[in-house]
Each structure stands twice: as C-alpha cells, then as structure tokens.
Design an enzyme around this catalytic site. Sequence first.
Site, PDB file in Angstrom:
ATOM      1  N   THR A  72       0.837  -1.201   0.000  1.00 47.71           N
ATOM      2  CA  THR A  72       0.000   0.000   0.000  1.00 47.71           C
ATOM      3  C   THR A  72       0.873   1.253   0.000  1.00 47.71           C
ATOM      4  O   THR A  72       0.628   2.192  -0.767  1.00 47.71           O
ATOM      5  CB  THR A  72      -0.914  -0.004   1.243  1.00 47.71           C
ATOM      6  N   ASN A 151      -6.201  -8.666  -8.006  1.00 46.57           N
ATOM      7  CA  ASN A 151      -6.276  -9.491  -6.805  1.00 46.57           C
ATOM      8  C   ASN A 151      -7.618 -10.203  -6.641  1.00 46.57           C
ATOM      9  O   ASN A 151      -7.698 -11.178  -5.920  1.00 46.57           O
ATOM     10  CB  ASN A 151      -5.987  -8.637  -5.563  1.00 46.57           C
ATOM     11  N   GLN A 179       0.423  -8.717  -6.664  1.00 43.59           N
ATOM     12  CA  GLN A 179      -0.071 -10.087  -6.851  1.00 43.59           C
ATOM     13  C   GLN A 179       0.861 -10.944  -7.710  1.00 43.59           C
ATOM     14  O   GLN A 179       0.675 -12.158  -7.772  1.00 43.59           O
ATOM     15  CB  GLN A 179      -1.469 -10.077  -7.490  1.00 43.59           C
ATOM     16  N   ALA A 200       5.881  -8.249   0.571  1.00 40.85           N
ATOM     17  CA  ALA A 200       6.444  -9.546   0.966  1.00 40.85           C
ATOM     18  C   ALA A 200       5.383 -10.579   1.357  1.00 40.85           C
ATOM     19  O   ALA A 200       5.519 -11.759   1.057  1.00 40.85           O
ATOM     20  CB  ALA A 200       7.418  -9.347   2.133  1.00 40.85           C
ATOM     21  N   HIS A 201       4.326 -10.127   2.047  1.00 43.20           N
ATOM     22  CA  HIS A 201       3.401 -11.128   2.613  1.00 43.20           C
ATOM     23  C   HIS A 201       2.523 -11.814   1.575  1.00 43.20           C
ATOM     24  O   HIS A 201       1.815 -12.761   1.887  1.00 43.20           O
ATOM     25  CB  HIS A 201       2.552 -10.521   3.748  1.00 43.20           C
ATOM     26  N   THR A 237      13.391   4.273  10.845  1.00 40.30           N
ATOM     27  CA  THR A 237      14.390   3.251  11.171  1.00 40.30           C
ATOM     28  C   THR A 237      14.058   1.960  10.444  1.00 40.30           C
ATOM     29  O   THR A 237      12.910   1.503  10.447  1.00 40.30           O
ATOM     30  CB  THR A 237      14.468   3.043  12.693  1.00 40.30           C
ATOM     31  N   CYS A 325     -10.770  -6.080   1.534  1.00 40.25           N
ATOM     32  CA  CYS A 325     -11.267  -4.757   1.918  1.00 40.25           C
ATOM     33  C   CYS A 325     -12.753  -4.605   1.664  1.00 40.25           C
ATOM     34  O   CYS A 325     -13.434  -3.840   2.335  1.00 40.25           O
ATOM     35  CB  CYS A 325     -10.525  -3.678   1.154  1.00 40.25           C
TER      36      CYS A 325
HETATM   37  C1  LIG Z   1      -2.374  -6.899  -1.059  1.00 35.11           C
HETATM   38  C2  LIG Z   1      -2.337  -5.912  -2.163  1.00 35.11           C
HETATM   39  C3  LIG Z   1      -1.904  -4.589  -1.964  1.00 35.11           C
HETATM   40  C4  LIG Z   1      -1.550  -4.078  -0.596  1.00 35.11           C
HETATM   41  O1  LIG Z   1      -0.347  -4.585  -0.114  1.00 35.11           O
HETATM   42  P1  LIG Z   1      -0.107  -4.535   1.496  1.00 35.11           P
HETATM   43  O2  LIG Z   1       1.311  -4.908   1.671  1.00 35.11           O
HETATM   44  O3  LIG Z   1      -1.056  -5.528   2.073  1.00 35.11           O
HETATM   45  O4  LIG Z   1      -0.412  -3.145   1.929  1.00 35.11           O
HETATM   46  C5  LIG Z   1      -1.848  -3.737  -3.037  1.00 35.11           C
HETATM   47  N1  LIG Z   1      -2.190  -4.148  -4.267  1.00 35.11           N
HETATM   48  C6  LIG Z   1      -2.600  -5.412  -4.521  1.00 35.11           C
HETATM   49  C7  LIG Z   1      -2.940  -5.808  -5.906  1.00 35.11           C
HETATM   50  C8  LIG Z   1      -2.702  -6.328  -3.487  1.00 35.11           C
HETATM   51  O5  LIG Z   1      -3.129  -7.569  -3.733  1.00 35.11           O
END
Ligand SMILES: *Cc1c(COP(=O)(O)O)cnc(C)c1O
Length: 386
Positions: A72, A151, A179, A200-201, A237, A325
């Site tokens: 984000t 997504n 994605q 990363a997640h 930091t 969301c």
């Molecule tokens: C998950 C997602 C984000 C947001 O990433 P975060 O690290 O969760 O803030 C932005 N764009 C897309 C297409 C996503 O799938």
Amino acid sequence: MKRIYFDHAATTPVHPQALAAMLPYFSEKFGNPSSLHSYGQETAQAVEEARKQLASLLNADPREIIFTGSGTEADNFALKGIAHKLGSKKRHLITSSIEHHAVENSAQALEKEGFTATYLPVDCDGMVDPESLRRAITPETALVSIMHANNEVGTIQPIQALAEVAHERDALFHTDAVQTVGTIPVDVKALGVDLLSLSAHKFYGPKGVGALYIRRGVALEPLVCGGGQERGLRAGTTNVPGIVGLGMAAELAQAEMPNRMAHAIKLRERLIEGLKDRLEDYILTGHRSQRLPGSASICVDFIEGESMLLLMDQEGFACSSGSACTSGSLEPSHVLKAMGIEVRLAQGSLRSTLGRENSEEDVDRFLVVLPQVVKRLREMSPFKKK
Ligand SMILES: *Cc1c(COP(=O)(O)O)cnc(C)c1O
C-alpha cells in the site's frame, strides 16, 4: 476438522526458511543499520543482501529498490511521489477501474489536490485495452498506473504493451505488481516499467514490508520524511527483520517458481474444471488463460456471497468474497462492476486463491463441499431461482 486455506491473494504464511532467516534480527542482531558501529554494520549488510536478493528476482539493480512499510505504501509513494514531482508541469493521471484501493484511493486523493484522473474501463475478462490508453493519454499525463494482475479475479494485464503506449507519449508507467512478484516471472526490463510495487506477505514473506522499484533516472518526492534512510526517499528506522524476510522470500520464490507455478496451475484447473459438472448457474470470472496460477474466482447466482463464505468457513474452507477490503460491506466489488457483471451475480462472488501448501485432496473436498453449501443457501434464498 482440517482447516484449508484458499485465500493466498489476501496473505500467505511465512515460509519456514524466511522465518529462520529473520529470527536473529529480532534479538542478537538488533543493531540499527544507520549506526556506524559493528552492530549497525552487521544489519546494514543484511539489508543490502536482501536488496540484492529482491533485485535478482526482478532483474533490477539493487540501487533501484526502495523498501517500504507495505505494498500500500509503495503504491501511495509511486502515485503521490511522481504527481508531486511533476505536478508543476503535468497534472493528469491515468489508472484503471479495477485497481486495488491503494492505487484507487491515492488517485482520488490527488484529484482532491487538483490533479485530474482518468479511470480506464476493462472488458468482461477484466482486461485493459492498450488502445483505450492511447485514446486517454495527453501531453498533460504525468503517470499511468495499471496493476500487473488483479487481486480479485486474477487477470494479468498486457503491461509491456501498456508501458510502450505511455512512453510513446512521454508519460511514466507504474504497475502494482503485488499479486505477481514472487508468484509469476516479473522482469522490470522486459515489462518496460518505470516503477513497480510489491509486498512480501503475498509471496510467503512477512507482513508490514514492501518495496518500490524505481528505474534509474526516475525522480520522485518522498512520502515519509525524517532521517535519510533509503537514500532519503523513505525515512524511518529500517525494518531489518522484515526486509531480511522479504529478501529470503524473494530468493526462495525465484528458486521454487517453476514448481510453485506448476502446482498452483494444476490445482486451479482441477477446481475450475471440476466445478463444471458439479455446480449450476455460476460464472468463472477473469480471463480464462491470462490469469494468476492459483486464482479461481466465481460468481454464484441466487446466492448472497457473505453467507456462502460463512458456511464454507464452517466447513473448514477459508475463501474470500473478492478483496479483503470489500468484505463486510454489501456493496458488490468495483472490479466485478467494472467488468460488467450484474449486481445480483456479483453479490454471489467467491474467490479461491490456492498456494504451495494446498493439495489435490483439498480441491476435491472443495468440489464436494461447495455444491452442498450452495444447495443449502438456495433452498432458503430470498432471490429464488425462477
Ligand atoms: C495486497 C495488495 C496490496 C496491498 O499490499 P499490502 O502490503 O497488504 O499493503 C496492493 N495491491 C494489490 C494488488 C494487493 O493484492
């Protein structure tokens, strides 16, 4: 009951090797990489190693990577950073009508500051036509931002062609690749993009860390001001454990990508094909072939999506109604709306996104459970089937 996770587009579990790489940086290797002593040098080196690991995954130069606090933030940084840099000369932005809220709401925030924005339409597969970009672009256009893959429905955009159109008309090109990075091959040079966001997640790294690729020579205003971290472009930091986890997740993604992709595609096709003779009155959303390996989203008619999700959860399946969301609101997703899917159908949306720890047995169980859940809901549906 075994719980089965089919929501990898929302987040993924941290890979055990990424976790192992991170752990020392919470405790014994705790130095601030901006410090000059050996504690700081140790962690500064680890951060630079992660930058190399990520740059290698993207075919970028490590100096083109700026770490951020999320995908984000990377999206906000790209849109606002370019708009604020070029705003005295160019005040028009172009994006699509199916972007993640991080891009959509950044564009809207810039509109409130006096920028103008064009939201390109998509076809029924969720695809942006480069010709529609060609028609929308003007000499005033500073930046074009089109996501690499969506997504909610998994459609992969023709980024290379879109970036070419932007460059023909002297506009910069950003893509939200949250994605796709770590999931399918993403080569910033082959795509021809100026800026690219990732997180990363979404590829088995930790939450709360992302990055923006900034092609050499592209200048933008910082979003977060403070110390001079990240070459003065992103103060705060440094999140050393997070960045180390991101770097290891990137290295693992690069090494395991062919296997991960083949596995996800096999499961996805088993699910999509398997539904055909087990379920009635539904549609598959997104492009049939230009889609993320593990992505299978459907809209089930005469059903309210939220109840379907809850019943699936009771049966052990963690799916989504589209984006994390929009869940919780009854408003159908802006993505399905932009694809021209009727509101009634869009309300029955169910997104399954498969990952490395899923198995054929998981898909087979889904193929038994979902039709039962749909049958139960239709029996008590307020939108009765005619
Ligand atoms: C998950 C997602 C984000 C947001 O990433 P975060 O690290 O969760 O803030 C932005 N764009 C897309 C297409 C996503 O799938």
